[in-house]
Design a protein around this motif. Structure first.
Motif, PDB file in Angstrom:
ATOM      1  N   ALA A 161       5.958  -0.472   8.098  1.00  0.00           N
ATOM      2  CA  ALA A 161       5.779  -1.908   8.326  1.00  0.00           C
ATOM      3  C   ALA A 161       6.858  -2.719   7.598  1.00  0.00           C
ATOM      4  O   ALA A 161       7.349  -3.722   8.128  1.00  0.00           O
ATOM      5  CB  ALA A 161       4.391  -2.347   7.880  1.00  0.00           C
ATOM      6  N   GLU A 162       7.238  -2.295   6.410  1.00  0.00           N
ATOM      7  CA  GLU A 162       8.288  -3.000   5.656  1.00  0.00           C
ATOM      8  C   GLU A 162       9.654  -2.831   6.319  1.00  0.00           C
ATOM      9  O   GLU A 162      10.462  -3.760   6.348  1.00  0.00           O
ATOM     10  CB  GLU A 162       8.358  -2.503   4.209  1.00  0.00           C
ATOM     11  CG  GLU A 162       7.163  -2.852   3.377  1.00  0.00           C
ATOM     12  CD  GLU A 162       6.955  -4.345   3.212  1.00  0.00           C
ATOM     13  OE1 GLU A 162       7.944  -5.095   3.090  1.00  0.00           O
ATOM     14  OE2 GLU A 162       5.789  -4.764   3.216  1.00  0.00           O
ATOM     15  N   ILE A 163       9.910  -1.649   6.843  1.00  0.00           N
ATOM     16  CA  ILE A 163      11.190  -1.341   7.484  1.00  0.00           C
ATOM     17  C   ILE A 163      11.243  -1.916   8.899  1.00  0.00           C
ATOM     18  O   ILE A 163      12.298  -2.249   9.412  1.00  0.00           O
ATOM     19  CB  ILE A 163      11.415   0.188   7.539  1.00  0.00           C
ATOM     20  CG1 ILE A 163      11.479   0.788   6.142  1.00  0.00           C
ATOM     21  CG2 ILE A 163      12.654   0.561   8.349  1.00  0.00           C
ATOM     22  CD1 ILE A 163      12.623   0.325   5.301  1.00  0.00           C
ATOM     23  N   ASP A 175       6.617   9.352  -2.840  1.00  0.00           N
ATOM     24  CA  ASP A 175       7.063   8.087  -3.425  1.00  0.00           C
ATOM     25  C   ASP A 175       6.111   7.636  -4.510  1.00  0.00           C
ATOM     26  O   ASP A 175       4.945   8.023  -4.523  1.00  0.00           O
ATOM     27  CB  ASP A 175       7.130   7.005  -2.337  1.00  0.00           C
ATOM     28  CG  ASP A 175       8.044   7.375  -1.191  1.00  0.00           C
ATOM     29  OD1 ASP A 175       9.064   8.037  -1.443  1.00  0.00           O
ATOM     30  OD2 ASP A 175       7.737   7.004  -0.049  1.00  0.00           O
ATOM     31  N   LYS A 176       6.613   6.812  -5.405  1.00  0.00           N
ATOM     32  CA  LYS A 176       5.774   6.213  -6.441  1.00  0.00           C
ATOM     33  C   LYS A 176       6.323   4.840  -6.790  1.00  0.00           C
ATOM     34  O   LYS A 176       7.396   4.444  -6.327  1.00  0.00           O
ATOM     35  CB  LYS A 176       5.714   7.115  -7.674  1.00  0.00           C
ATOM     36  CG  LYS A 176       7.035   7.256  -8.409  1.00  0.00           C
ATOM     37  CD  LYS A 176       6.881   8.105  -9.650  1.00  0.00           C
ATOM     38  CE  LYS A 176       8.176   8.122 -10.455  1.00  0.00           C
ATOM     39  NZ  LYS A 176       8.036   8.884 -11.694  1.00  0.00           N
ATOM     40  N   ASP A 177       5.563   4.122  -7.617  1.00  0.00           N
ATOM     41  CA  ASP A 177       5.988   2.793  -8.078  1.00  0.00           C
ATOM     42  C   ASP A 177       7.350   2.864  -8.752  1.00  0.00           C
ATOM     43  O   ASP A 177       7.654   3.829  -9.464  1.00  0.00           O
ATOM     44  CB  ASP A 177       5.016   2.249  -9.128  1.00  0.00           C
ATOM     45  CG  ASP A 177       3.708   1.770  -8.563  1.00  0.00           C
ATOM     46  OD1 ASP A 177       3.669   1.359  -7.391  1.00  0.00           O
ATOM     47  OD2 ASP A 177       2.704   1.810  -9.299  1.00  0.00           O
ATOM     48  N   GLU A 181       0.852  -1.179   0.000  1.00  0.00           N
ATOM     49  CA  GLU A 181       0.000   0.000   0.000  1.00  0.00           C
ATOM     50  C   GLU A 181       0.895   1.238   0.000  1.00  0.00           C
ATOM     51  O   GLU A 181       2.012   1.210   0.496  1.00  0.00           O
ATOM     52  CB  GLU A 181      -0.887   0.024   1.251  1.00  0.00           C
ATOM     53  CG  GLU A 181      -1.894  -1.109   1.315  1.00  0.00           C
ATOM     54  CD  GLU A 181      -2.980  -0.976   0.258  1.00  0.00           C
ATOM     55  OE1 GLU A 181      -3.430   0.160  -0.002  1.00  0.00           O
ATOM     56  OE2 GLU A 181      -3.366  -2.008  -0.313  1.00  0.00           O
ATOM     57  N   SER A 182       0.388   2.334  -0.531  1.00  0.00           N
ATOM     58  CA  SER A 182       1.115   3.602  -0.452  1.00  0.00           C
ATOM     59  C   SER A 182       0.987   4.160   0.951  1.00  0.00           C
ATOM     60  O   SER A 182       0.044   3.847   1.671  1.00  0.00           O
ATOM     61  CB  SER A 182       0.531   4.608  -1.457  1.00  0.00           C
ATOM     62  OG  SER A 182       0.735   4.159  -2.761  1.00  0.00           O
ATOM     63  N   GLY A 183       1.942   4.975   1.348  1.00  0.00           N
ATOM     64  CA  GLY A 183       1.830   5.674   2.618  1.00  0.00           C
ATOM     65  C   GLY A 183       2.883   5.295   3.626  1.00  0.00           C
ATOM     66  O   GLY A 183       3.550   4.259   3.535  1.00  0.00           O
ATOM     67  N   TYR A 184       3.004   6.162   4.605  1.00  0.00           N
ATOM     68  CA  TYR A 184       4.033   6.041   5.641  1.00  0.00           C
ATOM     69  C   TYR A 184       3.890   4.754   6.448  1.00  0.00           C
ATOM     70  O   TYR A 184       4.872   4.081   6.726  1.00  0.00           O
ATOM     71  CB  TYR A 184       3.963   7.267   6.564  1.00  0.00           C
ATOM     72  CG  TYR A 184       5.012   7.272   7.636  1.00  0.00           C
ATOM     73  CD1 TYR A 184       6.300   7.712   7.361  1.00  0.00           C
ATOM     74  CD2 TYR A 184       4.728   6.830   8.927  1.00  0.00           C
ATOM     75  CE1 TYR A 184       7.284   7.716   8.347  1.00  0.00           C
ATOM     76  CE2 TYR A 184       5.698   6.832   9.920  1.00  0.00           C
ATOM     77  CZ  TYR A 184       6.970   7.280   9.612  1.00  0.00           C
ATOM     78  OH  TYR A 184       7.936   7.273  10.586  1.00  0.00           O
TER      79      TYR A 184
END
Length: 129
Positions: free
Chosen positions: A26-28, A91-93, A18-21
């Motif tokens: 969550a990934e980091i 950010d973008k894809d 998902e986009s967003g902080y």
């Protein structure tokens, strides 16, 4: 959003999040900070995020960034996430070409084993690549 995630042990993964902080955090798995692993990637509209407190949390080293004389510039611990830069602070894809560039840049990196039993791998990346 299409990202590249590099985890400890030099695991390379292309995934959709998902986009967003919150999704990036969550990934980091930590407080997000930007880093420069390669000026070439930055100049091609690619941003890298890492855990700002990765070293303090005693997370596994994922990458060491060195200059052309191999002086250590930055030590990155925990997952690294690469995203596209929209040019306006967001950010973008990642595009397929950007993903290929990330792979090519990291393939130039020296992947070395560390630790007393040499159990984990890290990238040693020259920042001028």
């Amino acid at each position: 959003m299409k990202i590249v995630k590099i985890s400890a042990g030099a695991k390379f993964e292309v995934k959709e999040i998902e986009s967003g902080y919150e999704a990036m955090q969550a990934e980091i798995s930590g407080i997000i900070t930007t880093g420069i692993i390669s000026h070439v990637l930055r100049d091609c509209g690619i941003v890298m995020y890492a855990d700002d407190e990765g070293i303090l949390k005693n997370r596994e080293i994922t990458a060491v960034v060195v200059d052309k004389n191999y002086n250590v510039q930055q030590t990155l611990c925990g997952p690294l996430v690469f995203v596209g830069d929209d040019g306006m602070g967001g950010d973008k894809d990642l595009t397929d070409d950007q993903i290929a560039l990330i792979k090519a840049t990291l393939q130039k990196a020296i992947i070395g084993k560390m630790g007393s039993d040499e159990t984990f791998e890290i990238f040693v990346v020259r920042s001028d690549y």
